[in-house]
Design a protein around this motif. Structure first.
Motif, PDB file in Angstrom:
ATOM      1  N   GLU A 145       0.818  -1.210   0.000  1.00 34.13           N
ATOM      2  CA  GLU A 145       0.000   0.000   0.000  1.00 34.13           C
ATOM      3  C   GLU A 145       0.854   1.263   0.000  1.00 34.13           C
ATOM      4  N   LYS A 146       2.021   1.209   0.630  1.00 32.70           N
ATOM      5  CA  LYS A 146       2.918   2.363   0.584  1.00 32.70           C
ATOM      6  C   LYS A 146       3.397   2.613  -0.834  1.00 32.70           C
ATOM      7  N   LEU A 147       3.600   1.554  -1.592  1.00 29.48           N
ATOM      8  CA  LEU A 147       4.076   1.677  -2.967  1.00 29.48           C
ATOM      9  C   LEU A 147       2.969   2.060  -3.944  1.00 29.48           C
ATOM     10  N   THR A 148       1.785   1.489  -3.753  1.00 32.82           N
ATOM     11  CA  THR A 148       0.746   1.630  -4.773  1.00 32.82           C
ATOM     12  C   THR A 148      -0.505   2.353  -4.314  1.00 32.82           C
ATOM     13  N   GLY A 149      -0.622   2.664  -3.052  1.00 32.40           N
ATOM     14  CA  GLY A 149      -1.827   3.308  -2.546  1.00 32.40           C
ATOM     15  C   GLY A 149      -2.762   2.276  -1.934  1.00 32.40           C
ATOM     16  N   PRO A 150      -3.856   2.740  -1.339  1.00 32.14           N
ATOM     17  CA  PRO A 150      -4.786   1.839  -0.653  1.00 32.14           C
ATOM     18  C   PRO A 150      -5.359   0.769  -1.572  1.00 32.14           C
ATOM     19  N   LEU A 151      -5.342  -0.465  -1.097  1.00 32.90           N
ATOM     20  CA  LEU A 151      -5.872  -1.572  -1.895  1.00 32.90           C
ATOM     21  C   LEU A 151      -7.374  -1.443  -2.109  1.00 32.90           C
ATOM     22  N   GLU A 152      -8.084  -0.878  -1.146  1.00 31.11           N
ATOM     23  CA  GLU A 152      -9.539  -0.740  -1.309  1.00 31.11           C
ATOM     24  C   GLU A 152      -9.858   0.171  -2.486  1.00 31.11           C
ATOM     25  N   ASP A 153      -9.077   1.223  -2.712  1.00 29.25           N
ATOM     26  CA  ASP A 153      -9.294   2.090  -3.869  1.00 29.25           C
ATOM     27  C   ASP A 153      -9.122   1.307  -5.169  1.00 29.25           C
ATOM     28  N   LYS A 154      -8.151   0.422  -5.199  1.00 35.69           N
ATOM     29  CA  LYS A 154      -7.932  -0.405  -6.392  1.00 35.69           C
ATOM     30  C   LYS A 154      -9.093  -1.360  -6.611  1.00 35.69           C
ATOM     31  N   ARG A 155      -9.592  -1.934  -5.535  1.00 37.23           N
ATOM     32  CA  ARG A 155     -10.756  -2.825  -5.652  1.00 37.23           C
ATOM     33  C   ARG A 155     -11.960  -2.061  -6.179  1.00 37.23           C
ATOM     34  N   ARG A 156     -12.172  -0.863  -5.654  1.00 36.47           N
ATOM     35  CA  ARG A 156     -13.292  -0.037  -6.119  1.00 36.47           C
ATOM     36  C   ARG A 156     -13.120   0.296  -7.601  1.00 36.47           C
ATOM     37  N   TRP A 157     -11.891   0.605  -8.016  1.00 35.22           N
ATOM     38  CA  TRP A 157     -11.618   0.916  -9.416  1.00 35.22           C
ATOM     39  C   TRP A 157     -11.975  -0.268 -10.310  1.00 35.22           C
ATOM     40  N   TRP A 158     -11.548  -1.475  -9.913  1.00 38.22           N
ATOM     41  CA  TRP A 158     -11.826  -2.644 -10.747  1.00 38.22           C
ATOM     42  C   TRP A 158     -13.313  -2.980 -10.768  1.00 38.22           C
ATOM     43  N   ARG A 159     -14.024  -2.716  -9.671  1.00 39.24           N
ATOM     44  CA  ARG A 159     -15.498  -2.899  -9.678  1.00 39.24           C
ATOM     45  C   ARG A 159     -16.133  -1.898 -10.636  1.00 39.24           C
ATOM     46  N   TYR A 160     -15.633  -0.659 -10.603  1.00 44.20           N
ATOM     47  CA  TYR A 160     -16.128   0.359 -11.535  1.00 44.20           C
ATOM     48  C   TYR A 160     -15.913  -0.101 -12.979  1.00 44.20           C
ATOM     49  N   LYS A 161     -14.694  -0.565 -13.288  1.00 43.87           N
ATOM     50  CA  LYS A 161     -14.395  -1.008 -14.654  1.00 43.87           C
ATOM     51  C   LYS A 161     -15.298  -2.161 -15.083  1.00 43.87           C
ATOM     52  N   ALA A 162     -15.605  -3.067 -14.163  1.00 40.18           N
ATOM     53  CA  ALA A 162     -16.510  -4.180 -14.478  1.00 40.18           C
ATOM     54  C   ALA A 162     -17.906  -3.647 -14.796  1.00 40.18           C
ATOM     55  N   ASP A 189      -7.734  13.422  -4.916  1.00 38.14           N
ATOM     56  CA  ASP A 189      -8.658  12.877  -3.925  1.00 38.14           C
ATOM     57  C   ASP A 189     -10.045  12.797  -4.536  1.00 38.14           C
ATOM     58  N   GLY A 190     -10.751  11.747  -4.213  1.00 36.10           N
ATOM     59  CA  GLY A 190     -12.128  11.629  -4.669  1.00 36.10           C
ATOM     60  C   GLY A 190     -12.281  11.061  -6.063  1.00 36.10           C
ATOM     61  N   ALA A 191     -11.190  10.691  -6.713  1.00 35.11           N
ATOM     62  CA  ALA A 191     -11.278  10.213  -8.093  1.00 35.11           C
ATOM     63  C   ALA A 191     -12.095   8.935  -8.201  1.00 35.11           C
ATOM     64  N   VAL A 192     -11.924   7.998  -7.285  1.00 35.87           N
ATOM     65  CA  VAL A 192     -12.665   6.744  -7.370  1.00 35.87           C
ATOM     66  C   VAL A 192     -14.157   7.013  -7.197  1.00 35.87           C
ATOM     67  N   SER A 193     -14.501   7.876  -6.270  1.00 39.96           N
ATOM     68  CA  SER A 193     -15.912   8.232  -6.080  1.00 39.96           C
ATOM     69  C   SER A 193     -16.474   8.884  -7.336  1.00 39.96           C
ATOM     70  N   MET A 194     -15.674   9.714  -7.975  1.00 38.45           N
ATOM     71  CA  MET A 194     -16.108  10.379  -9.194  1.00 38.45           C
ATOM     72  C   MET A 194     -16.427   9.351 -10.274  1.00 38.45           C
ATOM     73  N   TYR A 195     -15.563   8.376 -10.455  1.00 38.63           N
ATOM     74  CA  TYR A 195     -15.792   7.353 -11.471  1.00 38.63           C
ATOM     75  C   TYR A 195     -16.995   6.473 -11.114  1.00 38.63           C
ATOM     76  N   ASP A 237     -19.619   7.452  -9.486  1.00 39.92           N
ATOM     77  CA  ASP A 237     -20.788   8.277  -9.802  1.00 39.92           C
ATOM     78  C   ASP A 237     -21.025   8.328 -11.309  1.00 39.92           C
ATOM     79  N   LEU A 238     -19.952   8.333 -12.056  1.00 39.25           N
ATOM     80  CA  LEU A 238     -20.052   8.299 -13.514  1.00 39.25           C
ATOM     81  C   LEU A 238     -20.736   7.001 -13.960  1.00 39.25           C
ATOM     82  N   ALA A 239     -20.321   5.885 -13.363  1.00 40.59           N
ATOM     83  CA  ALA A 239     -20.953   4.603 -13.684  1.00 40.59           C
ATOM     84  C   ALA A 239     -22.432   4.639 -13.320  1.00 40.59           C
ATOM     85  N   ASP A 240     -22.766   5.203 -12.149  1.00 41.03           N
ATOM     86  CA  ASP A 240     -24.174   5.331 -11.749  1.00 41.03           C
ATOM     87  C   ASP A 240     -24.964   6.107 -12.803  1.00 41.03           C
ATOM     88  N   LEU A 241     -24.403   7.230 -13.234  1.00 38.60           N
ATOM     89  CA  LEU A 241     -25.075   8.084 -14.208  1.00 38.60           C
ATOM     90  C   LEU A 241     -25.365   7.330 -15.503  1.00 38.60           C
TER      91      LEU A 241
END
Length: 128
Positions: free
Chosen positions: A10-27, A54-60, A62-66
């Motif tokens: 996580e120090k190298l790549t950022g929070p793993l939960e954000d990555k999980r959220r990103w991949w759910r968004y992509k799906a 900050d907030g980029a994952v939430s933005m995406y 919301d984009l998927a919701d829209l």
């Protein structure tokens, strides 16, 4: 305090939960009809140039919701974006920290150029 593999990663790549959220968004985006998916992917490419922020994952998300809602309602792409896609994206990102940062930087840039050109605008380039 010992650092385990997860903390190190996580120090190298950022929070793993954000990555999980990103991949759910992509799906979710992959499930959209092709024309909606094409529109969202074009918007993603545009937004990537502004950096994550900050907030980029939430933005995406919301984009998927829209676009999921647009698909369910049968809303045409042009009705979602309007006649000016740039106006849409500018209004959309203003709702997130990323968009607020872009706005501040644009104002700072304009003020700096005005000052460099010898124009006193009376505006402070340190907008919040």
């Amino acid at each position: 305090m010992a650092t385990g593999p997860r903390q190190y990663l996580e120090k190298l790549t950022g929070p793993l939960e954000d990555k999980r959220r990103w991949w759910r968004y992509k799906a979710r985006i992959r499930e959209l009809p092709e024309n909606y998916r094409t529109a969202v992917e074009a918007l993603e490419r545009y937004l990537v140039h502004f950096g994550p922020g900050d907030g980029a994952v939430s933005m995406y998300e919301d984009l998927a919701d829209l676009f999921e809602q647009g698909t369910a309602d049968g809303t045409p792409i042009r009705e979602i974006f309007g006649q000016d896609p740039l106006e849409f994206v500018e209004a959309f990102v203003q709702n997130y920290p990323l968009g607020q940062w872009i706005s501040r930087e644009r104002n700072r840039f304009i003020s700096a150029i005005d000052r460099a050109a010898g124009e006193d605008t009376g505006k402070d380039d340190r907008t919040v």
